[in-house]
Scaffold this motif. Structure first.
Motif, PDB file in Angstrom:
ATOM      1  N   LEU A   1      -2.995  -7.370   8.660  1.00  0.00           N
ATOM      2  CA  LEU A   1      -3.760  -7.734   9.848  1.00  0.00           C
ATOM      3  C   LEU A   1      -2.859  -8.250  10.952  1.00  0.00           C
ATOM      4  O   LEU A   1      -3.000  -7.868  12.123  1.00  0.00           O
ATOM      5  CB  LEU A   1      -4.812  -8.791   9.498  1.00  0.00           C
ATOM      6  CG  LEU A   1      -6.219  -8.290   9.157  1.00  0.00           C
ATOM      7  CD1 LEU A   1      -6.206  -7.374   7.941  1.00  0.00           C
ATOM      8  CD2 LEU A   1      -7.172  -9.471   8.925  1.00  0.00           C
TER       9      LEU A   1
ATOM     10  N   TYR B   1      -2.223  -6.759  14.712  1.00  0.00           N
ATOM     11  CA  TYR B   1      -2.590  -7.667  15.801  1.00  0.00           C
ATOM     12  C   TYR B   1      -1.422  -7.906  16.754  1.00  0.00           C
ATOM     13  O   TYR B   1      -1.594  -7.887  17.971  1.00  0.00           O
ATOM     14  CB  TYR B   1      -3.090  -8.996  15.245  1.00  0.00           C
ATOM     15  CG  TYR B   1      -3.268 -10.028  16.332  1.00  0.00           C
ATOM     16  CD1 TYR B   1      -4.379 -10.001  17.171  1.00  0.00           C
ATOM     17  CD2 TYR B   1      -2.297 -11.003  16.569  1.00  0.00           C
ATOM     18  CE1 TYR B   1      -4.521 -10.914  18.197  1.00  0.00           C
ATOM     19  CE2 TYR B   1      -2.434 -11.924  17.587  1.00  0.00           C
ATOM     20  CZ  TYR B   1      -3.547 -11.871  18.401  1.00  0.00           C
ATOM     21  OH  TYR B   1      -3.679 -12.770  19.432  1.00  0.00           O
TER      22      TYR B   1
ATOM     23  N   TYR C   1      -8.039 -12.671  17.037  1.00  0.00           N
ATOM     24  CA  TYR C   1      -7.654 -12.919  15.650  1.00  0.00           C
ATOM     25  C   TYR C   1      -8.264 -14.255  15.224  1.00  0.00           C
ATOM     26  O   TYR C   1      -7.952 -15.299  15.794  1.00  0.00           O
ATOM     27  CB  TYR C   1      -6.127 -12.973  15.520  1.00  0.00           C
ATOM     28  CG  TYR C   1      -5.639 -12.993  14.084  1.00  0.00           C
ATOM     29  CD1 TYR C   1      -5.089 -11.851  13.509  1.00  0.00           C
ATOM     30  CD2 TYR C   1      -5.728 -14.137  13.301  1.00  0.00           C
ATOM     31  CE1 TYR C   1      -4.639 -11.859  12.189  1.00  0.00           C
ATOM     32  CE2 TYR C   1      -5.286 -14.152  11.982  1.00  0.00           C
ATOM     33  CZ  TYR C   1      -4.747 -13.003  11.437  1.00  0.00           C
ATOM     34  OH  TYR C   1      -4.321 -13.019  10.138  1.00  0.00           O
TER      35      TYR C   1
ATOM     36  N   PHE D   1      -9.764  -9.129  14.416  1.00  0.00           N
ATOM     37  CA  PHE D   1      -9.069  -9.309  13.136  1.00  0.00           C
ATOM     38  C   PHE D   1      -9.538 -10.645  12.561  1.00  0.00           C
ATOM     39  O   PHE D   1      -9.418 -11.678  13.218  1.00  0.00           O
ATOM     40  CB  PHE D   1      -7.550  -9.330  13.334  1.00  0.00           C
ATOM     41  CG  PHE D   1      -6.994  -8.041  13.913  1.00  0.00           C
ATOM     42  CD1 PHE D   1      -6.484  -7.056  13.077  1.00  0.00           C
ATOM     43  CD2 PHE D   1      -6.982  -7.830  15.275  1.00  0.00           C
ATOM     44  CE1 PHE D   1      -5.975  -5.876  13.599  1.00  0.00           C
ATOM     45  CE2 PHE D   1      -6.477  -6.653  15.813  1.00  0.00           C
ATOM     46  CZ  PHE D   1      -5.970  -5.670  14.976  1.00  0.00           C
TER      47      PHE D   1
ATOM     48  N   ASP E   1      -9.368 -13.078   9.136  1.00  0.00           N
ATOM     49  CA  ASP E   1      -8.756 -13.366   7.840  1.00  0.00           C
ATOM     50  C   ASP E   1      -9.698 -14.222   6.998  1.00  0.00           C
ATOM     51  O   ASP E   1      -9.988 -15.369   7.351  1.00  0.00           O
ATOM     52  CB  ASP E   1      -7.424 -14.091   8.062  1.00  0.00           C
ATOM     53  CG  ASP E   1      -6.541 -14.097   6.831  1.00  0.00           C
ATOM     54  OD1 ASP E   1      -6.964 -13.565   5.793  1.00  0.00           O
ATOM     55  OD2 ASP E   1      -5.427 -14.638   6.903  1.00  0.00           O
TER      56      ASP E   1
ATOM     57  N   PHE F   1     -11.376  -5.578  11.663  1.00  0.00           N
ATOM     58  CA  PHE F   1     -10.472  -5.569  10.522  1.00  0.00           C
ATOM     59  C   PHE F   1     -10.633  -6.912   9.813  1.00  0.00           C
ATOM     60  O   PHE F   1     -10.414  -7.957  10.416  1.00  0.00           O
ATOM     61  CB  PHE F   1      -9.015  -5.418  10.962  1.00  0.00           C
ATOM     62  CG  PHE F   1      -8.742  -4.193  11.791  1.00  0.00           C
ATOM     63  CD1 PHE F   1      -8.178  -3.062  11.211  1.00  0.00           C
ATOM     64  CD2 PHE F   1      -9.037  -4.175  13.152  1.00  0.00           C
ATOM     65  CE1 PHE F   1      -7.911  -1.936  11.980  1.00  0.00           C
ATOM     66  CE2 PHE F   1      -8.780  -3.047  13.925  1.00  0.00           C
ATOM     67  CZ  PHE F   1      -8.220  -1.924  13.334  1.00  0.00           C
TER      68      PHE F   1
END
Length: 350
Positions: free
Chosen positions: A39, A43, A137, A248, A250, A279
């Motif tokens: 990722l 990014y 992100y 993105f 996480d 993502f």
């Protein structure tokens, strides 16, 4: 749209060629398998392109402009001691090769760096234009409670925080979007605000609040799971996650109870359907099942999804990919949850 990312000798990966879906991309694997690295690499490239393109005086991309900026971004996001530490270490000197391909070929880029690289990458192919939308992100940690003055402190001092925190804080501080986009924004916000029990407000002093019928509640007093929802809601409200952008995320499920994970899953699918290329990295069976059920409920071809399974081997991490979770085979991180369910059911029924 980012169509493909090919990597060679990146951290734990000997080699991989990832073909992304237009809407939703899900990376699954155990802790330490490199989910976050994939990722972050994608990014970094998108973020540099957008940051360079929005400078007051900008020209077409050049190798000279990008070689230093890409290296700087990679170091600031991954936080290695030197750029070369991101190259997979084997006997002798190795190079890390990265290729990104887009639906708009003018954005395509190839670059590399060696294990002894410090402050510059070698650019084999430079893009012909800059990215026009900011990628977002979302780290595993919420950022709303540290937002006041964080960017100014970060820019004025050396802090051991990855630069994604700064980048996302800048997007969180953008003014609310107005005009024709508001109707679509409100549609995306409605389920999140229902789950949070209110809306997000940013005051003139840079402090975030959860606002509801009872008044305003300071963000540090709000449950952490709600704060993660609030970050997503704020990015939608400012228009950062609208109109062919990139998200993105996480481990979206981190520190969330199952009820909120269901809300997150629905928001992820809704954003994908709205044109955001998403993502996510996860090892949560619960989140994966929610996403699979929501994808199954959607109209055919409305949401294209892609799954990437990471498996640690003696030779490094291998990537298996497919259009469904079944196509990528067994995943150790999920097998443990399934095995626990079997043990529990066996114990209850015996």
């Amino acid at each position: 749209m980012l169509k493909r990312m090919a990597i060679k000798n990146l951290t734990v990966f000997p080699e991989a060629n990832l073909h992304f879906a237009k809407h939703l991309n899900i990376v699954v694997g155990e802790n330490g398998a490199g989910k976050t690295h994939l990722l972050k690499m994608a990014y970094c490239v998108l973020a540099v392109s957008w940051e360079e393109g929005r400078k007051p005086i900008n020209s077409a991309p050049t190798k000279a402009a990008l070689q230093g900026r890409l290296a700087e971004k990679l170091v600031n996001v991954f936080r290695p001691e030197a750029l070369g530490r991101l190259a997979r270490r084997k006997q002798g000197r190795e190079r890390c090769d990265i290729e990104l391909r887009f639906s708009n070929k003018e954005l395509d880029i190839d670059f590399s760096f060696a294990t002894n690289s410090k402050s510059e990458v070698t650019l084999e192919r430079a893009p012909k234009k800059w990215l026009e939308v900011a990628p977002a992100y979302l780290p595993t940690r919420e950022l709303l409670t540290i937002y006041p003055n964080f960017v100014s402190v970060y820019d004025g001092h050396y802090l051991e925080f990855e630069e994604t925190w700064r980048d996302t804080s800048l997007l969180l501080g953008k003014p609310l979007a107005r005009g024709p986009k508001e109707k679509r924004i409100n549609e995306l916000l409605a389920p999140l605000e229902e789950a949070m029990g209110g809306s997000i407000e940013l005051d003139r002093n840079g402090r975030f609040y959860l606002k509801n019928a009872s008044g305003r509640l300071e963000m540090p007093l709000v449950a952490e799971g709600i704060r993660k929802l609030a970050m997503l809601a704020r990015l939608i409200a400012t228009g950062a996650l609208l109109d062919k952008g990139y998200l993105f995320w996480d481990e979206p499920e981190a520190n969330l109870n199952p009820r909120l994970v269901k809300k997150i899953a629905r928001s992820i699918v809704a954003l994908s359907a709205a044109g955001i290329q998403v993502f996510i990295a996860t090892h949560s069976l619960f989140l994966l099942r929610e996403l699979e059920m929501l994808l199954a409920e959607s109209e055919p071809d409305v949401i294209k999804a892609r799954f990437f399974a990471l498996e640690s081997t003696a030779d490094g991490v291998l990537v298996t990919q497919g259009d469904s979770l079944d196509e990528v085979g067994e995943i150790a991180a999920l097998d443990e949850e399934l095995a626990q369910s079997d043990r529990y059911l066996h114990g209850v029924n015996s």
